[in-house]
Write an enzyme that holds these catalytic residues in place. Structure first.
Site, PDB file in Angstrom:
ATOM      1  N   ASP A   1       3.817   0.662  12.336  1.00 48.36           N
ATOM      2  CA  ASP A   1       2.605   0.060  11.767  1.00 48.36           C
ATOM      3  C   ASP A   1       2.428  -1.407  12.176  1.00 48.36           C
ATOM      4  O   ASP A   1       1.428  -2.033  11.808  1.00 48.36           O
ATOM      5  CB  ASP A   1       2.615   0.187  10.231  1.00 48.36           C
ATOM      6  CG  ASP A   1       2.473   1.638   9.795  1.00 48.36           C
ATOM      7  OD1 ASP A   1       2.044   2.468  10.615  1.00 48.36           O
ATOM      8  OD2 ASP A   1       2.809   1.945   8.628  1.00 48.36           O
TER       9      ASP A   1
ATOM     10  N   ARG B   1      -0.445  15.289  12.777  1.00 49.85           N
ATOM     11  CA  ARG B   1       0.266  14.802  11.583  1.00 49.85           C
ATOM     12  C   ARG B   1       0.682  15.996  10.728  1.00 49.85           C
ATOM     13  O   ARG B   1       0.129  16.230   9.647  1.00 49.85           O
ATOM     14  CB  ARG B   1      -0.606  13.800  10.809  1.00 49.85           C
ATOM     15  CG  ARG B   1      -0.935  12.582  11.642  1.00 49.85           C
ATOM     16  CD  ARG B   1      -1.661  11.496  10.877  1.00 49.85           C
ATOM     17  NE  ARG B   1      -0.791  10.757   9.985  1.00 49.85           N
ATOM     18  CZ  ARG B   1      -1.149   9.652   9.346  1.00 49.85           C
ATOM     19  NH1 ARG B   1      -2.335   9.152   9.504  1.00 49.85           N
ATOM     20  NH2 ARG B   1      -0.294   9.043   8.528  1.00 49.85           N
TER      21      ARG B   1
ATOM     22  N   CYS C   1      -5.951   7.898   8.984  1.00 46.94           N
ATOM     23  CA  CYS C   1      -6.082   7.347  10.334  1.00 46.94           C
ATOM     24  C   CYS C   1      -5.724   8.404  11.364  1.00 46.94           C
ATOM     25  O   CYS C   1      -4.846   9.225  11.136  1.00 46.94           O
ATOM     26  CB  CYS C   1      -5.155   6.145  10.494  1.00 46.94           C
ATOM     27  SG  CYS C   1      -5.669   4.721   9.526  1.00 46.94           S
TER      28      CYS C   1
ATOM     29  N   ARG D   1      -9.044   0.112   3.957  1.00 50.28           N
ATOM     30  CA  ARG D   1      -8.164   1.105   3.327  1.00 50.28           C
ATOM     31  C   ARG D   1      -6.859   0.481   2.875  1.00 50.28           C
ATOM     32  O   ARG D   1      -6.249   0.935   1.913  1.00 50.28           O
ATOM     33  CB  ARG D   1      -7.762   2.193   4.341  1.00 50.28           C
ATOM     34  CG  ARG D   1      -8.847   2.917   4.996  1.00 50.28           C
ATOM     35  CD  ARG D   1      -8.211   3.895   5.949  1.00 50.28           C
ATOM     36  NE  ARG D   1      -7.744   4.975   5.136  1.00 50.28           N
ATOM     37  CZ  ARG D   1      -8.223   6.215   5.192  1.00 50.28           C
ATOM     38  NH1 ARG D   1      -9.122   6.511   6.079  1.00 50.28           N
ATOM     39  NH2 ARG D   1      -7.791   7.131   4.403  1.00 50.28           N
TER      40      ARG D   1
ATOM     41  N   LYS E   1       0.837  -1.217   0.000  1.00 50.39           N
ATOM     42  CA  LYS E   1       0.000   0.000   0.000  1.00 50.39           C
ATOM     43  C   LYS E   1       0.863   1.255   0.000  1.00 50.39           C
ATOM     44  O   LYS E   1       0.653   2.162  -0.794  1.00 50.39           O
ATOM     45  CB  LYS E   1      -0.899   0.003   1.246  1.00 50.39           C
ATOM     46  CG  LYS E   1      -1.560   1.345   1.508  1.00 50.39           C
ATOM     47  CD  LYS E   1      -2.332   1.383   2.810  1.00 50.39           C
ATOM     48  CE  LYS E   1      -1.703   2.009   3.959  1.00 50.39           C
ATOM     49  NZ  LYS E   1      -1.612   3.354   4.283  1.00 50.39           N
ATOM     50  N   ASN E   2       1.829   1.320   0.901  1.00 52.48           N
ATOM     51  CA  ASN E   2       2.548   2.587   1.055  1.00 52.48           C
ATOM     52  C   ASN E   2       3.536   2.861  -0.084  1.00 52.48           C
ATOM     53  O   ASN E   2       3.989   3.993  -0.236  1.00 52.48           O
ATOM     54  CB  ASN E   2       3.216   2.669   2.440  1.00 52.48           C
ATOM     55  CG  ASN E   2       2.169   2.869   3.529  1.00 52.48           C
ATOM     56  OD1 ASN E   2       1.021   3.210   3.235  1.00 52.48           O
ATOM     57  ND2 ASN E   2       2.548   2.646   4.775  1.00 52.48           N
TER      58      ASN E   2
END
Ligand code: EPU
Length: 418
Positions: A306, A122, A117, A398, A22-23
């Protein structure tokens, strides 16, 4: 509202195929905007953050053809605007990569402040620092970020904080800039290397990705018709590794990169869990008790933030007392309230969780507080005795492709109710 129902406990056993990262994908999809032409990308994960990103690209003018569920041709010949959809871009964090890529393509970008999230504050000041060093002006107004420049020019950028997002955004903005950019104190995560590898495959000149000094020599344009396959997802793989430990199971991951998983494998070995690896597979198995350990989350190659909630589930039934220190995000322990409902013995003091192992967890109605916490709740549901209900599972969708199908294949009694 969808929810997951899990009847446990289950010893998770079997093989699981790991999806594309994903990232990495959330960096590579906007990076395609730097190509005035087509490219083919394979191993794209089928998850909601990516589907939202593809919708944003379509609104910008991309033509996207799915060759299959994971293989896309993105044609960016007709991109006609530097303004990203307000509604879509504010829904997920990685939309901030549109700033670097649209700035690179048009010399201007407008993107809504990113959501995603809830992990505490952030800020994106380091992203803005990269753009400013390259000559752009940035401005935040009415929930939107504006960036503009006549011509991006290479510069030396020293990041005050090791930031994945700022490193990728710096690379995106510098790829077509005039001259040489050096990013120091860069993040080193596998997804950063993957974004750089993608851009290099398309004709960029980026050296040093994966170290803390990255050198980008600007090129005039990227080439059309390149092909790239996204790296396997480190965190999805780590999630199943922790699921094997927590359920005292035996799981073999297929299509993964063992080197990227060493930070997790080594912690599992400290926990007394068995880990064996080959070229593109890892087997994790555990027959008896697991040991308590101390864990501190750190930028790569340290232990990933994570993976923090999934690790807490495994440590909830370890022998002895473990400590889990979060050093990346301000707020990532909301999920511990859910584990406490299930009988875990956890106290949180500021950024440290102290986990005293208990013999077993029991089922409850629990919430996904964020993407990784949600994955941890699935592991907890598999381990706990009885029927667990997990709510707010849109967070999990997600970033994990077909998560319940993958757990089902490992023997979990898990059902999605819509
Ligand atoms: N930070 C700043 N200023 C900035 C940028 C970051 O102060 O301009 C701080 C953050 O507040 C945080 C630290 O620096 O304390 C690290 O943040 P980073 O920029 O590395 O995080 P990110 O790029 O926003 C990515 C992942 C996160 C993952 C972190 C850390 C994506 C889309 N997100 O976020 O992944 O937790 O790196 O590894 O790549 C997830 O996948 O569930 C997820 C949250």
């Amino acid at each position: 509202m969808s929810k997951l129902i899990i009847n446990g406990p289950t010893r998770l056993v079997g093989e699981v195929d790991i999806s594309g990262a994903k990232n990495a994908a959330v960096g590579i999809i906007p990076a395609t905007l730097l190509i005035n032409g087509k490219c083919k990308i394979d191993n794209v994960p089928d998850i909601s953050d990516i589907n939202m990103f593809l919708d944003i690209l379509k609104e910008l003018g991309s033509k996207i053809t799915h060759l299959d569920k994971h293989c896309l041709i993105i044609d960016n010949t007709k991109i006609h605007t530097h303004i990203a959809s307000d509604e879509l871009s504010r829904q997920f964090r990685a939309s901030y990569y549109l700033l670097g890529s649209l700035l690179g393509r048009f010399g201007k970008a407008q993107v809504s402040l990113p959501g995603g999230c809830n992990l505490g504050a952030r800020p994106i000041d380091q992203h803005e620092k990269c753009f400013r060093k390259l000559g752009a002006k940035t401005n935040t107004l009415g929930g939107k970020i504006y960036a503009s420049v006549d011509k991006l020019k290479g510069a030396n950028i020293y990041l005050d904080i090791v930031s994945v997002g700022a490193t990728i955004n710096g690379i995106l903005a510098a790829t077509l800039a005039e001259g040489v950019t050096i990013i120091e104190n860069a993040a080193k995560e596998p997804h950063i290397v993957d974004v750089a590898n993608f851009l290099n495959t398309m004709g960029a000149n980026i050296k040093g990705a994966g170290t803390d000094i990255i050198k980008i020599t600007g090129v005039k344009s990227l080439k059309s018709d390149g092909e790239y396959s996204i790296v396997p997802d480190q965190i999805e793989a780590g999630t199943f590794m922790m699921a094997a430990a927590a359920s005292r199971g035996d799981i073999t991951l297929r299509n993964c990169t063992p080197k990227h998983l060493e930070c997790i494998s080594n912690k599992l070995i400290d926990m007394g869990v068995n880990v064996e690896e080959g070229d593109d597979w890892v087997r994790v198995w555990c027959d008896g008790n697991i040991n308590s350990v101390n864990v501190k989350t750190l930028p790569y190659p340290g232990f990933p933030t994570d993976m923090q909630p999934q690790t807490a589930v495994a440590l909830s039934t370890a022998t002895g007392v473990s400590t889990l220190i979060e050093s990346i995000w301000d707020s990532r322990f909301q999920y511990t309230e859910e584990l406490i409902k299930m009988g875990a013995n956890i106290t949180v003091h500021d950024k440290t969780a102290i986990i005293t192992g208990v013999p077993k967890l029991t089922a409850s109605v629990i919430y996904s507080h964020d993407l990784r916490a949600g994955a941890a709740m699935i592991i907890a549901g598999c381990v706990a005795e009885g029927k667990t209900e997990i709510l707010d599972i849109h967070y999990i969708d997600r970033g994990y492709e077909k998560i319940e199908e993958k757990f089902k294949k490992l023997g979990a009694d898990i059902t999605r109710l819509n």
